[in-house]
Write a protein that holds these residues in place. Structure first.
Motif, mmCIF file in Angstrom:
data_model
loop_
_atom_site.group_PDB
_atom_site.id
_atom_site.type_symbol
_atom_site.label_atom_id
_atom_site.label_comp_id
_atom_site.label_asym_id
_atom_site.label_seq_id
_atom_site.Cartn_x
_atom_site.Cartn_y
_atom_site.Cartn_z
ATOM 1 N N LEU A 55 0.831 -1.196 0.000
ATOM 2 C CA LEU A 55 0.000 0.000 0.000
ATOM 3 C C LEU A 55 0.873 1.255 0.000
ATOM 4 N N VAL A 56 1.922 1.254 0.798
ATOM 5 C CA VAL A 56 2.855 2.378 0.836
ATOM 6 C C VAL A 56 3.556 2.522 -0.527
ATOM 7 N N ALA A 57 3.960 1.404 -1.114
ATOM 8 C CA ALA A 57 4.603 1.430 -2.439
ATOM 9 C C ALA A 57 3.630 1.950 -3.501
ATOM 10 N N TYR A 58 2.373 1.533 -3.404
ATOM 11 C CA TYR A 58 1.362 1.995 -4.352
ATOM 12 C C TYR A 58 1.175 3.509 -4.226
ATOM 13 N N ALA A 59 1.131 3.999 -2.989
ATOM 14 C CA ALA A 59 0.984 5.441 -2.755
ATOM 15 C C ALA A 59 2.162 6.200 -3.366
ATOM 16 N N ALA A 60 3.361 5.643 -3.229
ATOM 17 C CA ALA A 60 4.550 6.292 -3.808
ATOM 18 C C ALA A 60 4.468 6.301 -5.336
ATOM 19 N N ALA A 61 4.044 5.186 -5.919
ATOM 20 C CA ALA A 61 3.914 5.111 -7.375
ATOM 21 C C ALA A 61 2.860 6.095 -7.873
ATOM 22 N N LEU A 62 1.757 6.182 -7.150
ATOM 23 C CA LEU A 62 0.693 7.116 -7.520
ATOM 24 C C LEU A 62 1.187 8.557 -7.426
ATOM 25 N N ARG A 82 4.283 9.568 -7.804
ATOM 26 C CA ARG A 82 5.172 9.805 -8.948
ATOM 27 C C ARG A 82 4.376 10.040 -10.223
ATOM 28 N N GLU A 83 3.316 9.288 -10.406
ATOM 29 C CA GLU A 83 2.523 9.384 -11.635
ATOM 30 C C GLU A 83 1.706 10.668 -11.696
ATOM 31 N N THR A 84 1.143 11.064 -10.573
ATOM 32 C CA THR A 84 0.254 12.231 -10.570
ATOM 33 C C THR A 84 0.940 13.513 -10.131
ATOM 34 N N GLY A 85 2.110 13.394 -9.491
ATOM 35 C CA GLY A 85 2.789 14.570 -8.963
ATOM 36 C C GLY A 85 2.155 15.089 -7.685
ATOM 37 N N GLN A 86 1.265 14.289 -7.110
ATOM 38 C CA GLN A 86 0.561 14.690 -5.902
ATOM 39 C C GLN A 86 0.837 13.657 -4.813
#
Length: 80
Positions: free
Chosen positions: A29-36, A38-42
């Motif tokens: 979940l933490v990794a997903y949040a980091a990927a998101l 990076r992708e959204t800039g938010q």
């Protein structure tokens, strides 16, 4: 007296739920949040905030669940 075209409004207040996640799921979940982020800039300040949209997406795309839900709702309409 005529019936209104809409019924009662659904309760949209958030519901607090506490769950225990396996450590591996929390790490993902933490990794997903980091990927998101990076992708959204938010940045995602609390990875737990991703759980509700993930569950909603999962249920929205589960065909068997949708079929059973429609069957239950149609039964409720015919019985009510």
């Amino acid at each position: 007296m005529t019936k209104l075209k809409i019924g009662a409004l659904p309760d949209e207040r958030p519901v607090k739920v506490s769950v225990e996640l396996p450590a591996s799921v929390h790490r993902d979940l933490v990794a997903y949040a980091a990927a998101l982020a990076r992708e959204t800039g938010q940045a995602v300040s609390d990875p737990g905030k991703l759980i509700a949209p993930m569950l909603a997406r999962f249920m929205a795309t589960d065909r068997e669940f949708a079929k059973r839900r429609r069957m239950t709702q149609s039964r409720a309409v015919t019985e009510g």
